[in-house]
Design a protein around this motif. Structure first.
Motif, PDB file in Angstrom:
ATOM      1  N   ASP A  83       0.830  -1.207   0.000  1.00 15.74           N
ATOM      2  CA  ASP A  83       0.000   0.000   0.000  1.00 15.74           C
ATOM      3  C   ASP A  83       0.867   1.261   0.000  1.00 15.74           C
ATOM      4  O   ASP A  83       0.515   2.265  -0.629  1.00 15.74           O
ATOM      5  CB  ASP A  83      -0.933   0.003   1.212  1.00 15.74           C
ATOM      6  CG  ASP A  83      -2.171  -0.859   0.994  1.00 15.74           C
ATOM      7  OD1 ASP A  83      -2.360  -1.358  -0.132  1.00 15.74           O
ATOM      8  OD2 ASP A  83      -2.943  -1.033   1.955  1.00 15.74           O
ATOM      9  N   LEU A  84       1.990   1.210   0.726  1.00 17.30           N
ATOM     10  CA  LEU A  84       2.916   2.339   0.705  1.00 17.30           C
ATOM     11  C   LEU A  84       3.398   2.591  -0.719  1.00 17.30           C
ATOM     12  O   LEU A  84       3.430   3.743  -1.183  1.00 17.30           O
ATOM     13  CB  LEU A  84       4.112   2.055   1.616  1.00 17.30           C
ATOM     14  CG  LEU A  84       5.291   3.043   1.509  1.00 17.30           C
ATOM     15  CD1 LEU A  84       4.902   4.407   2.073  1.00 17.30           C
ATOM     16  CD2 LEU A  84       6.529   2.486   2.209  1.00 17.30           C
ATOM     17  N   ARG A  86       1.932   1.777  -3.479  1.00 12.92           N
ATOM     18  CA  ARG A  86       0.830   2.298  -4.302  1.00 12.92           C
ATOM     19  C   ARG A  86       0.599   3.781  -4.023  1.00 12.92           C
ATOM     20  O   ARG A  86       0.325   4.561  -4.934  1.00 12.92           O
ATOM     21  CB  ARG A  86      -0.439   1.491  -4.035  1.00 12.92           C
ATOM     22  CG  ARG A  86      -0.357   0.030  -4.482  1.00 12.92           C
ATOM     23  CD  ARG A  86      -1.672  -0.697  -4.274  1.00 12.92           C
ATOM     24  NE  ARG A  86      -1.534  -2.125  -4.528  1.00 12.92           N
ATOM     25  CZ  ARG A  86      -1.455  -3.053  -3.572  1.00 12.92           C
ATOM     26  NH1 ARG A  86      -1.505  -2.695  -2.284  1.00 12.92           N
ATOM     27  NH2 ARG A  86      -1.317  -4.327  -3.877  1.00 12.92           N
ATOM     28  N   SER A  87       0.695   4.165  -2.757  1.00 16.75           N
ATOM     29  CA  SER A  87       0.466   5.571  -2.416  1.00 16.75           C
ATOM     30  C   SER A  87       1.582   6.466  -2.953  1.00 16.75           C
ATOM     31  O   SER A  87       1.336   7.606  -3.345  1.00 16.75           O
ATOM     32  CB  SER A  87       0.338   5.734  -0.902  1.00 16.75           C
ATOM     33  OG  SER A  87       1.564   5.493  -0.242  1.00 16.75           O
ATOM     34  N   SER A  89       3.323   5.786  -5.644  1.00 14.97           N
ATOM     35  CA  SER A  89       3.455   5.649  -7.098  1.00 14.97           C
ATOM     36  C   SER A  89       2.891   6.857  -7.842  1.00 14.97           C
ATOM     37  O   SER A  89       3.467   7.295  -8.835  1.00 14.97           O
ATOM     38  CB  SER A  89       2.770   4.367  -7.581  1.00 14.97           C
ATOM     39  OG  SER A  89       1.360   4.427  -7.372  1.00 14.97           O
TER      40      SER A  89
END
Length: 201
Positions: A83-84, A86-87, A89
């Motif tokens: 998730d990190l 993705r955030s 990106s």
């Protein structure tokens, strides 16, 4: 000295090599060029997907008192580390869905997945990533710019909760490893892959 303590003694000079690497030093200063971090982020995203598979493969072999730790690690990797990425990106223009593994990522994930065929070998092979990132995170957080695009990444690996997970793996290694010299070989090879991974494609 326990097996994990012996691995730490082997690993500390190799963590210093990583801290001196231009990619890591640029993250620490907050001035790493965006294209370099973007490329690294994409490769690490693919790495972490296979890292979840490594934990899952080891979970099949784990004694009952280790099973929960491996499930927790797979969950944390899938839902927190990924998730990190993705955030981050969007801010760096990373293409997480369209990227392919570079040579360093392919070599490292193949090594981990193959090592995980044996429980003790697999733990020793993956420990450089767990312990190494926790050690790197604490070192970088101690002298990182307060306002930096890379601060969320640093804070994730400097978090005491991440260090706690690494400590749980250290205990598992001490309980599972019967051949310290073999564990040292797998650990050292994992550290070599860690260093090579910073040379982003």
């Amino acid at each position: 000295m326990s097996v994990s303590e012996e691995l730490h003694a082997i690993g500390r000079p190799l963590v210093d090599v990583q801290l001196a690497h231009p990619t890591v030093a640029g993250i620490a200063r907050g001035d790493l060029p965006e294209p370099v971090f973007r490329s690294w982020l994409e490769q690490d995203y693919l790495f972490l997907l296979d890292y979840v598979r490594v934990f899952s493969r080891l979970a099949w072999q784990a004694p009952d008192d280790h099973l929960g730790v491996l499930v927790d690690l797979a969950h944390a990797t899938l839902h927190e580390e990924l998730d990190l990425h993705r955030s981050l990106s969007a801010g760096f223009g990373a293409d997480l869905g369209g990227v392919r593994k570079g040579p360093a990522c392919a070599a490292y994930t193949a090594f981990l997945l193959e090592s995980a065929a044996d429980y003790a070998d697999g733990l020793a092979a993956l420990y450089p990533c767990m312990w190494g990132y926790s050690t790197l995170g604490k070192a970088l957080a101690a002298d990182a710019p307060a306002e930096s695009r890379y601060r969320p990444w640093i804070d994730t690996y400097a978090d005491p909760g991440f260090a706690e997970l690494a400590g749980r793996v250290a205990t598992m290694i001490d309980e599972a490893v019967t051949d310290p010299a073999r564990a040292a070989r797998f650990f050292t090879e994992g550290m070599r892959h860690e260093i090579a991974f910073w040379d982003v494609p």
